[in-house]
Design an enzyme around this catalytic site. Structure first.
Site, PDB file in Angstrom:
ATOM      1  N   ASP A  85      12.350  -3.955  15.234  1.00 46.70           N
ATOM      2  CA  ASP A  85      13.405  -3.051  14.749  1.00 46.70           C
ATOM      3  C   ASP A  85      12.852  -1.629  14.728  1.00 46.70           C
ATOM      4  OD1 ASP A  85      15.871  -2.234  13.797  1.00 46.70           O
ATOM      5  OD2 ASP A  85      15.475  -2.803  11.723  1.00 46.70           O
ATOM      6  N   GLU A  96       0.840  -1.193   0.000  1.00 43.17           N
ATOM      7  CA  GLU A  96       0.000   0.000   0.000  1.00 43.17           C
ATOM      8  C   GLU A  96       0.886   1.258   0.000  1.00 43.17           C
ATOM      9  OE1 GLU A  96      -3.285   1.946   3.128  1.00 43.17           O
ATOM     10  OE2 GLU A  96      -2.055   0.210   3.690  1.00 43.17           O
ATOM     11  N   TRP A  97       0.533   2.222  -0.828  1.00 45.05           N
ATOM     12  CA  TRP A  97       1.235   3.509  -0.829  1.00 45.05           C
ATOM     13  C   TRP A  97       0.681   4.356   0.312  1.00 45.05           C
ATOM     14  CZ3 TRP A  97       5.152   5.378  -4.076  1.00 45.05           C
ATOM     15  CH2 TRP A  97       5.481   6.719  -3.887  1.00 45.05           C
ATOM     16  N   LEU A  98       1.556   4.870   1.147  1.00 46.40           N
ATOM     17  CA  LEU A  98       1.137   5.666   2.300  1.00 46.40           C
ATOM     18  C   LEU A  98       1.707   7.075   2.189  1.00 46.40           C
ATOM     19  CD1 LEU A  98       1.700   3.065   5.170  1.00 46.40           C
ATOM     20  CD2 LEU A  98      -0.458   3.671   4.064  1.00 46.40           C
TER      21      LEU A  98
END
Length: 294
Positions: free
Chosen positions: A203, A91-93
């Site tokens: 992380d 998904e592009w955020l």
């Protein structure tokens, strides 16, 4: 930048033929902006040498997303490429600068994640497969039982010993110091809250969290495992600090902060990884940390 057509395997997985615009490359993969009609995606592609990292990333994102507590990029597709490589479509955020309430929202969301039951069955420390901490393989073989003795065994073998064995040959003083810490693990882990297995990002330094345009916290690039959630906090405190308001909201949501010695113990694992990856001044920093515990 040049616009290219997507690999056939990715086009088949997405049910169309997106175009790819190259973005900046990372240390192990190429990155792309993909467009297919009104759909916009962030795509990573890697040759055989980096394909396992992309597969592990997809697994971690799916696990974090399934918990439903904090936003992660949705996995749209993970495909095999010719020659043994892989491509991961996410998904592009769109991010925004964190506002005054971001830290509190982030703390509450992470506390909710850490409060979830361990997704391993039966509950144990580790994960369903090994993955990567940056570019370093991370050992995740599950161990029983889920209580303090299980964490003592898991952290000793799959965290400290596994990373110690990857240190460069000229780091004999550091290896000896890590061995001394390992001998004191029962004492070091006896203080504070009993460790319990919870799904953690693994992380979570400042480069792996952000705020979406709607104000929601989002985390990405995970190295998941079921571990003591205080290990998550220790990483967040290693190269900076959580945002203002985070700790109060995290503790109000049921999370607990590590004692100073446990904080340093969990940070040692990440410092050792930085020695493995980058060498340089991290060796001296890791040695000081280990000596403060031994």
């Amino acid at each position: 930048m040049d616009i290219v057509e997507s690999p056939p395997a990715l086009a088949d997985a997405l049910g169309g033929t997106p175009t790819l615009r190259p973005l900046a490359n990372s240390s192990f993969c190429d990155t792309w902006e993909a467009r297919q009609g009104g759909l916009r995606l962030f795509v990573k592609s890697a040759p055989r040498a980096g394909a396992a990292q992309l597969r592990a990333e997809a697994d971690g994102l799916r696990a974090l997303g399934a918990a439903g507590c904090i936003r992660v990029p949705a996995v749209h597709a993970l495909v095999d490429l010719d020659g043994g490589g892989a491509a991961l479509a996410l998904e592009w955020l769109d991010f925004a600068s964190p506002d005054a309430g971001f830290g509190a929202r982030f703390g509450a969301a992470l506390a909710a994640l850490h409060a979830q039951p361990c997704p391993l069955e039966p509950a144990s420390f580790g994960w369903r497969g090994d993955n990567y901490l940056g570019a370093t393989p991370q050992r995740n073989t599950p161990l029983q039982p889920a209580g303090r003795s299980g964490w003592l065994a898991f952290f000793g073998r799959s965290r400290l010993a596994a990373m110690r064995d990857r240190l460069p040959a000229n780091a004999s003083d550091l290896r000896d110091a890590v061995d001394a810490v390992a001998e004191r693990l029962p004492e070091l882990l006896a203080e504070g809250d009993p460790p319990r297995p919870a799904l953690i990002h693994g992380d979570l330094w400042q480069g792996n969290w952000d705020m979406l345009a709607d104000g929601s916290p989002v985390i990405f690039d995970p190295a998941v495992s079921c571990s003591d959630p205080q290990a998550e906090i220790a990483m967040m405190e290693l190269f900076g600090s959580p945002p203002e308001g985070f700790r109060a909201a995290y503790e109000q949501g049921g999370g607990s902060w590590p004692t100073p010695r446990r904080m340093r113990l969990y940070q040692l694992y990440h410092l050792l990884n930085h020695v493995v990856l980058f060498g340089g001044g991290y060796a001296a920093q890791a040695l000081r940390c280990a000596q403060s515990l031994a």
